[in-house]
Design an enzyme around this catalytic site. Structure first.
Site, PDB file in Angstrom:
ATOM      1  N   LYS A 161       0.813  -1.212   0.000  1.00  0.00           N
ATOM      2  CA  LYS A 161       0.000   0.000   0.000  1.00  0.00           C
ATOM      3  C   LYS A 161       0.851   1.268   0.000  1.00  0.00           C
ATOM      4  O   LYS A 161       1.869   1.340   0.685  1.00  0.00           O
ATOM      5  CB  LYS A 161      -0.917   0.023   1.233  1.00  0.00           C
ATOM      6  CG  LYS A 161      -1.984  -1.055   1.234  1.00  0.00           C
ATOM      7  CD  LYS A 161      -2.894  -0.905   2.442  1.00  0.00           C
ATOM      8  CE  LYS A 161      -3.906  -2.041   2.528  1.00  0.00           C
ATOM      9  NZ  LYS A 161      -4.894  -1.998   1.437  1.00  0.00           N
ATOM     10  N   LYS A 199     -22.971  -3.306  -4.630  1.00  0.00           N
ATOM     11  CA  LYS A 199     -24.305  -3.151  -5.213  1.00  0.00           C
ATOM     12  C   LYS A 199     -24.478  -1.784  -5.872  1.00  0.00           C
ATOM     13  O   LYS A 199     -25.156  -1.660  -6.901  1.00  0.00           O
ATOM     14  CB  LYS A 199     -25.376  -3.374  -4.139  1.00  0.00           C
ATOM     15  CG  LYS A 199     -25.497  -4.827  -3.709  1.00  0.00           C
ATOM     16  CD  LYS A 199     -26.723  -5.053  -2.842  1.00  0.00           C
ATOM     17  CE  LYS A 199     -26.965  -6.540  -2.627  1.00  0.00           C
ATOM     18  NZ  LYS A 199     -28.205  -6.810  -1.880  1.00  0.00           N
TER      19      LYS A 199
END
Length: 301
Positions: free
Chosen positions: A88, A172
């Protein structure tokens, strides 16, 4: 016979970067902070490991400024395992990314888990030969990161909580916005591109493909085999697991169970067997209990 430069084959063009990302499809990528943890992840069947200074749960607990992992630890992890090693970097901190690229990591995660370095811009990932993965909560964020050169997208979720609800929400959200593009005219897609602040070319490509142009993994709050299977059922191309492994009661069992769950995500009978006897998951915290100013998912733009 022409000599092949395998480093150039591994990294470089957009096609190669996206190809490397696609090679991780259907797999689990685990956060690790030591060579020993990396070895456990590899033995459990992880397709790659993500090297960082501390797992997100500890970063959240400690507060302060979270930075790139110690390059010496990253190097030790690279030397310990045979699977790809990712690491990261802070949002906008292109020098951290350059250091990680120089160390030989296989992918850089420009991550909201670390403290952002640039309040205005993300890293221009097209200037690197190493591929990047970035987080996104919605289609606009995803396409902006892809336009900057990201070869992989992951849901942001809410890292370090053990609460999968935000990863579900973001998956979603992205998929719903993609479905809404179907059947739109070119003029309507131009309007969408303006609204979500994304390049029209990527909006058109996404509408045509009915998926993101790059692989989309689930991340942020995945803490159990069932969580991992849920995200795969929702359409994730693979799963990142951060604190959920090494904050569990039995990291070795949990790591193996999560990998098996991703491999059998559509088989409830097998999932029931896989989930037995793995021990308690990380204690965690409800994402709804986190004040907005402390939510890691709010970082980035």
């Amino acid at each position: 016979m022409t000599f092949m430069d395998f480093e150039k084959l591994r990294h470089g063009t957009e096609l190669i970067k996206r190809g490397f990302a696609r090679m991780q499809k259907g797999g689990v990528i685990m956060d690790v902070t030591t060579p020993e943890q990396a070895r456990i992840a590899e033995e459990a069947g992880a397709v790659a490991v993500m090297a960082l200074q501390a797992v997100p749960a500890d970063i959240r607990k400690a507060g302060g400024v979270a930075r790139m992992a110690d390059p010496e630890i990253v190097q030790q992890i690279i030397e310990t395992v045979t699977i790809p090693v990712m690491a990261k970097a802070r949002i906008g901190h292109f020098v951290e990314a350059e250091i990680l690229e120089a160390l030989g990591v296989d992918m850089v995660d420009e991550s909201e888990v670390l403290t952002p370095a640039d309040p205005f811009y993300h890293i221009d990932k097209t200037q690197f030969t190493v591929p990047f993965v970035c987080g996104a909560r919605n289609l606009g964020e995803a396409l902006r990161r892809i336009n900057e050169g990201a070869a992989m997208i992951r849901t942001k979720g809410e890292a370090g909580t053990g609460d999968v609800s935000q990863a579900v929400k973001h998956m979603k959200q992205i998929q719903g916005e993609i479905r809404a593009l179907a059947g739109k005219t070119k003029e309507e897609l131009i309007m969408v591109a303006r609204e979500i602040e994304a390049p029209i070319e990527l909006v058109v490509e996404t509408a045509k493909m009915q998926r993101l142009p790059v692989v989309n993994f689930a991340a942020g709050g995945v803490a159990t085999p069932a969580d991992a299977a849920l995200m795969m059922r929702l359409g994730a191309d693979g799963v990142f697991v951060g604190s959920g492994i090494f904050k569990a009661e039995n990291p070795e069992k949990m790591a193996k169970a999560v990998v098996e769950a991703v491999n059998n995500y559509d088989n409830p009978v097998k999932l029931a067997e896989i989930s037995k006897g793995v021990g308690a998951g990380m204690k965690g915290i409800s994402a709804d209990m986190i004040p907005a100013q402390e939510a890691l998912q709010e970082r980035g733009w």
